[in-house]
Design a protein around this motif. Structure first.
Motif, PDB file in Angstrom:
ATOM      1  N   LEU A 109      79.825-127.160   4.980  1.00  0.00           N
ATOM      2  CA  LEU A 109      79.107-127.985   4.019  1.00  0.00           C
ATOM      3  C   LEU A 109      80.102-128.584   3.030  1.00  0.00           C
ATOM      4  O   LEU A 109      80.542-127.914   2.091  1.00  0.00           O
ATOM      5  CB  LEU A 109      78.070-127.134   3.273  1.00  0.00           C
ATOM      6  CG  LEU A 109      77.067-126.374   4.155  1.00  0.00           C
ATOM      7  CD1 LEU A 109      76.158-125.519   3.291  1.00  0.00           C
ATOM      8  CD2 LEU A 109      76.263-127.329   5.020  1.00  0.00           C
ATOM      9  N   PRO A 110      80.505-129.843   3.229  1.00  0.00           N
ATOM     10  CA  PRO A 110      81.448-130.474   2.284  1.00  0.00           C
ATOM     11  C   PRO A 110      80.801-130.601   0.905  1.00  0.00           C
ATOM     12  O   PRO A 110      79.595-130.864   0.790  1.00  0.00           O
ATOM     13  CB  PRO A 110      81.706-131.851   2.904  1.00  0.00           C
ATOM     14  CG  PRO A 110      81.230-131.746   4.318  1.00  0.00           C
ATOM     15  CD  PRO A 110      80.114-130.757   4.302  1.00  0.00           C
ATOM     16  N   CYS A 111      81.585-130.409  -0.137  1.00  0.00           N
ATOM     17  CA  CYS A 111      81.047-130.501  -1.494  1.00  0.00           C
ATOM     18  C   CYS A 111      81.989-131.321  -2.376  1.00  0.00           C
ATOM     19  O   CYS A 111      83.124-131.611  -1.991  1.00  0.00           O
ATOM     20  CB  CYS A 111      80.836-129.113  -2.093  1.00  0.00           C
ATOM     21  SG  CYS A 111      82.378-128.228  -2.444  1.00  0.00           S
ATOM     22  N   LEU A 112      81.508-131.679  -3.540  1.00  0.00           N
ATOM     23  CA  LEU A 112      82.341-132.389  -4.506  1.00  0.00           C
ATOM     24  C   LEU A 112      83.480-131.500  -4.989  1.00  0.00           C
ATOM     25  O   LEU A 112      83.292-130.299  -5.198  1.00  0.00           O
ATOM     26  CB  LEU A 112      81.501-132.811  -5.720  1.00  0.00           C
ATOM     27  CG  LEU A 112      80.528-133.978  -5.537  1.00  0.00           C
ATOM     28  CD1 LEU A 112      79.638-134.092  -6.759  1.00  0.00           C
ATOM     29  CD2 LEU A 112      81.275-135.277  -5.285  1.00  0.00           C
ATOM     30  N   GLY A 113      84.621-132.090  -5.182  1.00  0.00           N
ATOM     31  CA  GLY A 113      85.729-131.365  -5.780  1.00  0.00           C
ATOM     32  C   GLY A 113      85.641-131.447  -7.302  1.00  0.00           C
ATOM     33  O   GLY A 113      84.958-132.327  -7.851  1.00  0.00           O
ATOM     34  N   ARG A 114      86.343-130.556  -7.971  1.00  0.00           N
ATOM     35  CA  ARG A 114      86.299-130.541  -9.433  1.00  0.00           C
ATOM     36  C   ARG A 114      86.944-131.800 -10.023  1.00  0.00           C
ATOM     37  O   ARG A 114      86.696-132.145 -11.180  1.00  0.00           O
ATOM     38  CB  ARG A 114      87.001-129.280  -9.943  1.00  0.00           C
ATOM     39  CG  ARG A 114      86.800-129.007 -11.407  1.00  0.00           C
ATOM     40  CD  ARG A 114      87.063-127.548 -11.729  1.00  0.00           C
ATOM     41  NE  ARG A 114      88.411-127.121 -11.412  1.00  0.00           N
ATOM     42  CZ  ARG A 114      89.451-127.250 -12.232  1.00  0.00           C
ATOM     43  NH1 ARG A 114      89.277-127.832 -13.409  1.00  0.00           N
ATOM     44  NH2 ARG A 114      90.642-126.810 -11.901  1.00  0.00           N
ATOM     45  N   SER A 115      87.758-132.482  -9.228  1.00  0.00           N
ATOM     46  CA  SER A 115      88.422-133.702  -9.708  1.00  0.00           C
ATOM     47  C   SER A 115      87.570-134.951  -9.508  1.00  0.00           C
ATOM     48  O   SER A 115      87.959-136.043  -9.924  1.00  0.00           O
ATOM     49  CB  SER A 115      89.752-133.881  -8.964  1.00  0.00           C
ATOM     50  OG  SER A 115      89.529-133.962  -7.570  1.00  0.00           O
ATOM     51  N   GLU A 116      86.389-134.802  -8.886  1.00  0.00           N
ATOM     52  CA  GLU A 116      85.538-135.957  -8.599  1.00  0.00           C
ATOM     53  C   GLU A 116      84.400-136.079  -9.615  1.00  0.00           C
ATOM     54  O   GLU A 116      83.859-135.072 -10.084  1.00  0.00           O
ATOM     55  CB  GLU A 116      84.958-135.837  -7.191  1.00  0.00           C
ATOM     56  CG  GLU A 116      86.016-135.930  -6.100  1.00  0.00           C
ATOM     57  CD  GLU A 116      85.447-135.722  -4.703  1.00  0.00           C
ATOM     58  OE1 GLU A 116      85.562-136.632  -3.872  1.00  0.00           O
ATOM     59  OE2 GLU A 116      84.884-134.629  -4.462  1.00  0.00           O
ATOM     60  N   LYS A 117      84.030-137.304  -9.926  1.00  0.00           N
ATOM     61  CA  LYS A 117      82.946-137.564 -10.864  1.00  0.00           C
ATOM     62  C   LYS A 117      81.610-137.123 -10.260  1.00  0.00           C
ATOM     63  O   LYS A 117      81.360-137.303  -9.070  1.00  0.00           O
ATOM     64  CB  LYS A 117      82.865-139.051 -11.194  1.00  0.00           C
ATOM     65  CG  LYS A 117      84.055-139.614 -11.939  1.00  0.00           C
ATOM     66  CD  LYS A 117      83.868-141.108 -12.172  1.00  0.00           C
ATOM     67  CE  LYS A 117      85.074-141.711 -12.883  1.00  0.00           C
ATOM     68  NZ  LYS A 117      84.929-143.175 -13.069  1.00  0.00           N
ATOM     69  N   GLU A 118      80.768-136.561 -11.126  1.00  0.00           N
ATOM     70  CA  GLU A 118      79.415-136.211 -10.692  1.00  0.00           C
ATOM     71  C   GLU A 118      78.427-136.759 -11.706  1.00  0.00           C
ATOM     72  O   GLU A 118      78.490-136.440 -12.892  1.00  0.00           O
ATOM     73  CB  GLU A 118      79.231-134.703 -10.568  1.00  0.00           C
ATOM     74  CG  GLU A 118      77.832-134.336 -10.091  1.00  0.00           C
ATOM     75  CD  GLU A 118      77.571-132.840 -10.110  1.00  0.00           C
ATOM     76  OE1 GLU A 118      76.495-132.433  -9.652  1.00  0.00           O
ATOM     77  OE2 GLU A 118      78.442-132.090 -10.582  1.00  0.00           O
ATOM     78  N   THR A 119      77.507-137.606 -11.243  1.00  0.00           N
ATOM     79  CA  THR A 119      76.473-138.163 -12.107  1.00  0.00           C
ATOM     80  C   THR A 119      75.121-137.874 -11.484  1.00  0.00           C
ATOM     81  O   THR A 119      74.886-138.177 -10.316  1.00  0.00           O
ATOM     82  CB  THR A 119      76.645-139.686 -12.271  1.00  0.00           C
ATOM     83  OG1 THR A 119      77.945-139.956 -12.798  1.00  0.00           O
ATOM     84  CG2 THR A 119      75.596-140.253 -13.208  1.00  0.00           C
ATOM     85  N   ARG A 120      74.245-137.251 -12.263  1.00  0.00           N
ATOM     86  CA  ARG A 120      72.895-136.950 -11.797  1.00  0.00           C
ATOM     87  C   ARG A 120      71.915-137.461 -12.843  1.00  0.00           C
ATOM     88  O   ARG A 120      72.061-137.185 -14.024  1.00  0.00           O
ATOM     89  CB  ARG A 120      72.710-135.445 -11.585  1.00  0.00           C
ATOM     90  CG  ARG A 120      73.484-134.904 -10.396  1.00  0.00           C
ATOM     91  CD  ARG A 120      72.905-135.401  -9.077  1.00  0.00           C
ATOM     92  NE  ARG A 120      73.614-134.867  -7.906  1.00  0.00           N
ATOM     93  CZ  ARG A 120      74.615-135.464  -7.309  1.00  0.00           C
ATOM     94  NH1 ARG A 120      75.042-136.636  -7.780  1.00  0.00           N
ATOM     95  NH2 ARG A 120      75.181-134.941  -6.239  1.00  0.00           N
ATOM     96  N   ASN A 121      70.919-138.218 -12.374  1.00  0.00           N
ATOM     97  CA  ASN A 121      69.918-138.804 -13.280  1.00  0.00           C
ATOM     98  C   ASN A 121      70.597-139.623 -14.387  1.00  0.00           C
ATOM     99  O   ASN A 121      70.203-139.580 -15.551  1.00  0.00           O
ATOM    100  CB  ASN A 121      69.044-137.706 -13.885  1.00  0.00           C
ATOM    101  CG  ASN A 121      68.326-136.896 -12.828  1.00  0.00           C
ATOM    102  OD1 ASN A 121      67.861-137.423 -11.828  1.00  0.00           O
ATOM    103  ND2 ASN A 121      68.246-135.590 -13.036  1.00  0.00           N
ATOM    104  N   ARG A 122      71.652-140.344 -13.996  1.00  0.00           N
ATOM    105  CA  ARG A 122      72.419-141.219 -14.878  1.00  0.00           C
ATOM    106  C   ARG A 122      73.164-140.464 -15.981  1.00  0.00           C
ATOM    107  O   ARG A 122      73.598-141.060 -16.967  1.00  0.00           O
ATOM    108  CB  ARG A 122      71.502-142.282 -15.508  1.00  0.00           C
ATOM    109  CG  ARG A 122      70.850-143.212 -14.484  1.00  0.00           C
ATOM    110  CD  ARG A 122      70.023-144.278 -15.174  1.00  0.00           C
ATOM    111  NE  ARG A 122      69.422-145.187 -14.203  1.00  0.00           N
ATOM    112  CZ  ARG A 122      68.659-146.229 -14.529  1.00  0.00           C
ATOM    113  NH1 ARG A 122      68.423-146.484 -15.829  1.00  0.00           N
ATOM    114  NH2 ARG A 122      68.143-146.998 -13.598  1.00  0.00           N
ATOM    115  N   VAL A 123      73.301-139.177 -15.813  1.00  0.00           N
ATOM    116  CA  VAL A 123      74.025-138.370 -16.804  1.00  0.00           C
ATOM    117  C   VAL A 123      75.243-137.754 -16.130  1.00  0.00           C
ATOM    118  O   VAL A 123      75.141-137.116 -15.077  1.00  0.00           O
ATOM    119  CB  VAL A 123      73.124-137.249 -17.369  1.00  0.00           C
ATOM    120  CG1 VAL A 123      73.918-136.374 -18.340  1.00  0.00           C
ATOM    121  CG2 VAL A 123      71.916-137.862 -18.067  1.00  0.00           C
ATOM    122  N   GLY A 124      76.418-137.966 -16.728  1.00  0.00           N
ATOM    123  CA  GLY A 124      77.626-137.373 -16.178  1.00  0.00           C
ATOM    124  C   GLY A 124      77.643-135.863 -16.375  1.00  0.00           C
ATOM    125  O   GLY A 124      77.305-135.368 -17.452  1.00  0.00           O
TER     126      GLY A 124
END
Length: 255
Positions: A141-156
């Motif tokens: 299961l590939p996942c986001l790395g800690r160095s990648e941006k994550e935005t959920r419901n327009r909130v970083g």
């Protein structure tokens, strides 16, 4: 880490302590022993409950917060996990990041134990050796790395990590994700919880937790002593956790 994982670890560190005592380097400003353990996404795990022998007070806090009954039987550490898979007592392997085979002792033996499993699961940011030594069924299961941006419901979103000096600080991803379909580790875990019997036995809003790290920090503040008002601390500043009377036990369980 080379010293702490050596077969003569205890005797070696005893002699290092003796050397520092002879030099008068204990209890003096800017001197002393500093065991550097873990890294920014591993250090502090035991404070968060990632430990096979968590104390009763922590388990009770979890039960009160999540309305779930937690197991009191101790789990396995790395070595006993390997032996339990070898003997067939454990048959599911579930890993968060890391290269399990390369990081554990007896590489060949550990590889053979994974082959004994019915299911092996890896949540990871990149491929490694452990992903090609699989159980009967294998999931990557590939996942986001800690160095990648994550935005959920327009909130970083941002993660909080603890460095080797026990300083907790915010970690903001700056890179664009490798794929728009990637999920963070917390969201993968939250979706798994929501899809299982956990969702029917607990009032916890699992899916919301997966997309709002502040809610996770709020829960953490109510479970782990010393983390009160955790997410209200400025995400742009490092927040050093200062031990109080209620934190003493938590600090004992640091990796």
């Amino acid at each position: 880490m080379g010293l702490t994982q050596h077969k003569n670890t205890v005797a070696t560190i005893q002699e290092l302590v003796n050397l520092h005592l002879l030099l008068g380097a204990i209890g003096r400003d800017s001197a002393g022993l500093c065991p550097v353990r873990g890294h920014n996404n591993g250090q502090g795990d035991r404070t968060m409950g990632v430990f096979e022998k968590m104390p009763e007070w922590f388990l009770s806090n979890l039960e009160r917060e999540f309305q779930l009954k937690t197991a009191r039987q101790h789990g396995y550490d790395t070595v006993t996990s390997i032996m339990s898979m070898h003997e067939g007592e454990a048959n599911v392997f579930y890993a968060f990041s890391g290269d399990y085979i390369q990081a554990t002792p007896y590489t060949v033996f550990t590889s053979l134990t994974l082959l004994n499993c019915y299911l092996t699961v890896h949540i990871c940011t990149k491929l490694n050796r452990s992903h090609v030594i699989t159980g009967r069924t294998d999931l990557i299961l590939p996942c986001l790395g800690r160095s990648e941006k994550e935005t959920r419901n327009r909130v970083g979103q941002f993660l909080t990590v603890e460095n080797s000096m026990s300083v907790v600080h915010a970690s903001h991803g700056k890179l664009h994700p490798a794929s728009p379909n990637l999920l963070s580790e917390p969201e993968i875990v939250a979706r798994k919880a929501a899809a299982t019997a956990l969702s029917s036995r607990s009032r916890t809003p699992w899916l919301e937790l997966g997309t709002n790290c502040n809610q996770i920090r709020d829960l953490l503040a109510r479970v782990a002593p010393g983390f009160e008002n955790f997410h209200e601390s400025s995400p742009q500043q490092r927040v050093e956790r200062r031990p109080s009377a209620g934190v003493r036990q938590a600090n004992v369980y640091r990796p």
